[in-house]
Design an enzyme around this catalytic site. Sequence first.
Site, PDB file in Angstrom:
ATOM      1  N   GLY A  62       0.816  -1.200   0.000  1.00 48.80           N
ATOM      2  CA  GLY A  62       0.000   0.000   0.000  1.00 48.80           C
ATOM      3  C   GLY A  62       0.853   1.254   0.000  1.00 48.80           C
ATOM      4  O   GLY A  62       1.970   1.272   0.531  1.00 48.80           O
ATOM      5  N   GLY A  64       1.437   5.430   0.936  1.00 47.93           N
ATOM      6  CA  GLY A  64       1.338   6.145   2.196  1.00 47.93           C
ATOM      7  C   GLY A  64       2.540   5.934   3.087  1.00 47.93           C
ATOM      8  O   GLY A  64       2.632   6.508   4.170  1.00 47.93           O
ATOM      9  N   HIS A  65       3.492   5.086   2.621  1.00 45.43           N
ATOM     10  CA  HIS A  65       4.692   4.777   3.405  1.00 45.43           C
ATOM     11  C   HIS A  65       5.945   5.382   2.780  1.00 45.43           C
ATOM     12  O   HIS A  65       7.062   4.982   3.108  1.00 45.43           O
ATOM     13  CB  HIS A  65       4.865   3.269   3.528  1.00 45.43           C
ATOM     14  CG  HIS A  65       3.670   2.560   4.056  1.00 45.43           C
ATOM     15  ND1 HIS A  65       3.127   2.852   5.285  1.00 45.43           N
ATOM     16  CD2 HIS A  65       2.894   1.577   3.522  1.00 45.43           C
ATOM     17  CE1 HIS A  65       2.080   2.073   5.481  1.00 45.43           C
ATOM     18  NE2 HIS A  65       1.905   1.298   4.431  1.00 45.43           N
ATOM     19  N   LYS A 113       5.911  -7.649   2.723  1.00 49.53           N
ATOM     20  CA  LYS A 113       5.663  -7.389   4.141  1.00 49.53           C
ATOM     21  C   LYS A 113       4.528  -8.294   4.624  1.00 49.53           C
ATOM     22  O   LYS A 113       3.585  -8.561   3.892  1.00 49.53           O
ATOM     23  CB  LYS A 113       5.308  -5.917   4.387  1.00 49.53           C
ATOM     24  CG  LYS A 113       6.401  -4.945   4.004  1.00 49.53           C
ATOM     25  CD  LYS A 113       6.147  -3.552   4.538  1.00 49.53           C
ATOM     26  CE  LYS A 113       4.810  -2.971   4.121  1.00 49.53           C
ATOM     27  NZ  LYS A 113       4.636  -2.883   2.672  1.00 49.53           N
ATOM     28  N   HIS A 226      -0.087   1.531   9.602  1.00 46.21           N
ATOM     29  CA  HIS A 226      -1.350   1.980   9.015  1.00 46.21           C
ATOM     30  C   HIS A 226      -2.202   2.698  10.050  1.00 46.21           C
ATOM     31  O   HIS A 226      -3.367   2.974   9.816  1.00 46.21           O
ATOM     32  CB  HIS A 226      -2.129   0.789   8.448  1.00 46.21           C
ATOM     33  CG  HIS A 226      -1.309  -0.077   7.552  1.00 46.21           C
ATOM     34  ND1 HIS A 226      -0.662  -1.209   8.018  1.00 46.21           N
ATOM     35  CD2 HIS A 226      -1.005   0.033   6.238  1.00 46.21           C
ATOM     36  CE1 HIS A 226      -0.001  -1.761   7.009  1.00 46.21           C
ATOM     37  NE2 HIS A 226      -0.191  -1.033   5.930  1.00 46.21           N
ATOM     38  N   GLY A 411      -9.524   1.930   9.041  1.00 42.54           N
ATOM     39  CA  GLY A 411     -10.591   2.902   8.816  1.00 42.54           C
ATOM     40  C   GLY A 411     -11.063   3.067   7.391  1.00 42.54           C
ATOM     41  O   GLY A 411     -11.780   4.028   7.093  1.00 42.54           O
ATOM     42  N   GLY A 507      -6.186 -17.397   2.338  1.00 45.38           N
ATOM     43  CA  GLY A 507      -6.097 -16.425   3.413  1.00 45.38           C
ATOM     44  C   GLY A 507      -5.832 -17.017   4.777  1.00 45.38           C
ATOM     45  O   GLY A 507      -5.396 -16.331   5.693  1.00 45.38           O
ATOM     46  N   PRO A 579     -16.168  -5.352  10.521  1.00 45.43           N
ATOM     47  CA  PRO A 579     -16.776  -4.627   9.394  1.00 45.43           C
ATOM     48  C   PRO A 579     -16.868  -5.466   8.118  1.00 45.43           C
ATOM     49  O   PRO A 579     -17.831  -5.354   7.371  1.00 45.43           O
ATOM     50  CB  PRO A 579     -15.854  -3.411   9.212  1.00 45.43           C
ATOM     51  CG  PRO A 579     -14.587  -3.754   9.928  1.00 45.43           C
ATOM     52  CD  PRO A 579     -14.966  -4.672  11.037  1.00 45.43           C
ATOM     53  N   GLY A 580     -15.865  -6.325   7.883  1.00 45.24           N
ATOM     54  CA  GLY A 580     -15.919  -7.171   6.697  1.00 45.24           C
ATOM     55  C   GLY A 580     -17.081  -8.153   6.743  1.00 45.24           C
ATOM     56  O   GLY A 580     -17.746  -8.407   5.725  1.00 45.24           O
TER      57      GLY A 580
END
Length: 603
Positions: A62, A64-65, A113, A226, A411, A507, A579-580
């Site tokens: 992702g 943002g890093h 990661k 995150h 979030g 998974g 939430p999932g």
Amino acid sequence: MVYAAKKFINDPSDVVTEFIEGLVETYPGLQYLDGFPEVKVVLRADVSAEKYDKVAVISGGGSGHEPAHAGYVGEGMLTAAICGDVFASPPVDSILAGIRAVTGPQGCLLIVKNYTGDRLNFGLAAEQAKSEGYKVETVIVGEDSALPPPRGIAGRRGLAGTVLVHKVAGAAAAAGLSLEKVAAEAKCASEMVGTMGVALSVCTLPGQVTSDRLGQEKMELGLGIHGEPGAAVVDVQPVDVVVSHVLQQILSPETNYVPITRGNRVVLMVNGLGGTPLMELMIAAGKAVPKLQLEFGLAVDRVYTGLFMTSLDMAGFSISIMKADQSILDRLDAPTKAPNWPVGTDGNRPPAKIPVPIPPSRSAKSAESQARPKELSQQGRVLEAAIQAAATVIISLKDSLNEWDGKVGDGDCGSTMHRGATAILEDMRHYYPLNDAAETVNEIGASISRAMGGTSGIIYNLLCKAAYAELKANTESEVTAKYCEIMLLECGSKALKSSIASVSKYGGATAGYRTMLDALIPAAQVLEEKLSAGEDPICAFILSAEAATKGAESTIQMQAQAGRSSYVSAEMLATVPDPGAMAAAGWYSAAARAVKEQYQGSS
């Protein structure tokens, strides 16, 4: 009135592509694949798969890093970096595009990661690449030293220590080593490093409101990159105290996270998380070195201080300690042109950049894209109504899902699901062959893969792939309206069961792990049970939807064992459902109601 945090951006959904454009304009040795916005891959400008005679080293995750991971693309480090949306794992298609673009006959190493979405997406891409004839090895990096083992199936998170693994692997590949030897050095390096982070604030995603979770007088120990909750929230302490705690945690003999003992040689990395001034990072580094030498009896051979793997604008830092011998130091000291490894950059910037075309797949070409039929059969109308209802419910749940996910994850669950649902509704208007249930499910998977990304995207794509295979195997050419109803739901039951098995296989989650499967497994069980007992198919569908809702709501009582929620305390998890799971129950129930209405209206 609540306002989104102030950022120097345009459209929040464009931040990653615009970042890449700026990156390649800044550094002459970098280029990107021409696949925006779905494919976001940064690669060495001097490498093409046809001519590259060394092992390609690929990483990503992702965004943002930054500078991770694109800032480490360059000779002597990464050959390509795959960029997902902010905090979302890149989709399989992007990873495959990167592999195809830079992997020559020597093969490629994927450095991943340890996050569920990254493992799933890179893992599936690796399998697909192998089926196309590429040589691929994978090394998973999980060096988080903040949380006590065990952590269910999730394991330790991958943090800034991953960058040191990038450097070791890149130098080994540049030296001409074989794929097996490069992978072995990377794996060894990953086992020699431990990392822990601390923060004074959480990060703010582009376009969202800044969280006040920590307040003015608190700091968080061991939080993830995150913004997910860490090991503890404590009063703000002087950096001396903080550094001592972090070093003790990483080097603790009780956890034995890293095989470091007195007399060893080590490398120290002090990494800013995005919002911490360099002055404060240098203070932390200055305190860490003598503590390692005097209190732990270690020889500190290298110190790297700066921004290596951030968390947007988070005010905080992480410390990584790697056990080093001369071979590790030689790899770290080897030359590299990666722009954000702590060395200079050279070369003249070309006046213009022309994106590199995405290379085609080696696999057989698929049939031409399906188109929406001019006239829908009864099955087509039912399928359209079910898809419309399911997607509409997901769109309406966006804020609730984000709120729940903000407490137990990063979030963005609602936003991610919203992107997928919106894409499905748009694509259904033009492309879905609704008279063919199997092909329609396959097209839904394609829409999700393109639009969603992250763990949710790959999981729903897996669901669709498995359901497609099951439906395709049970297709009938001509059926009556009543038989259509029975056949569809019986095939749907088998498809749902097959999809769950596929997600569980890749998974690792199953019932009770606090995931979307806690909604889908009860639904599948009830649907199969009722159909086997001769229950009316529509009634069976409705009863299975009730089971899905009940299963989703029960997750509030479960301890997470998969995904980012597995790092969250039981107390926090007990405040909200998964939430999932709630999203899965929502669309499943909406589809069941829509199917019932369609068949009642036609009877």
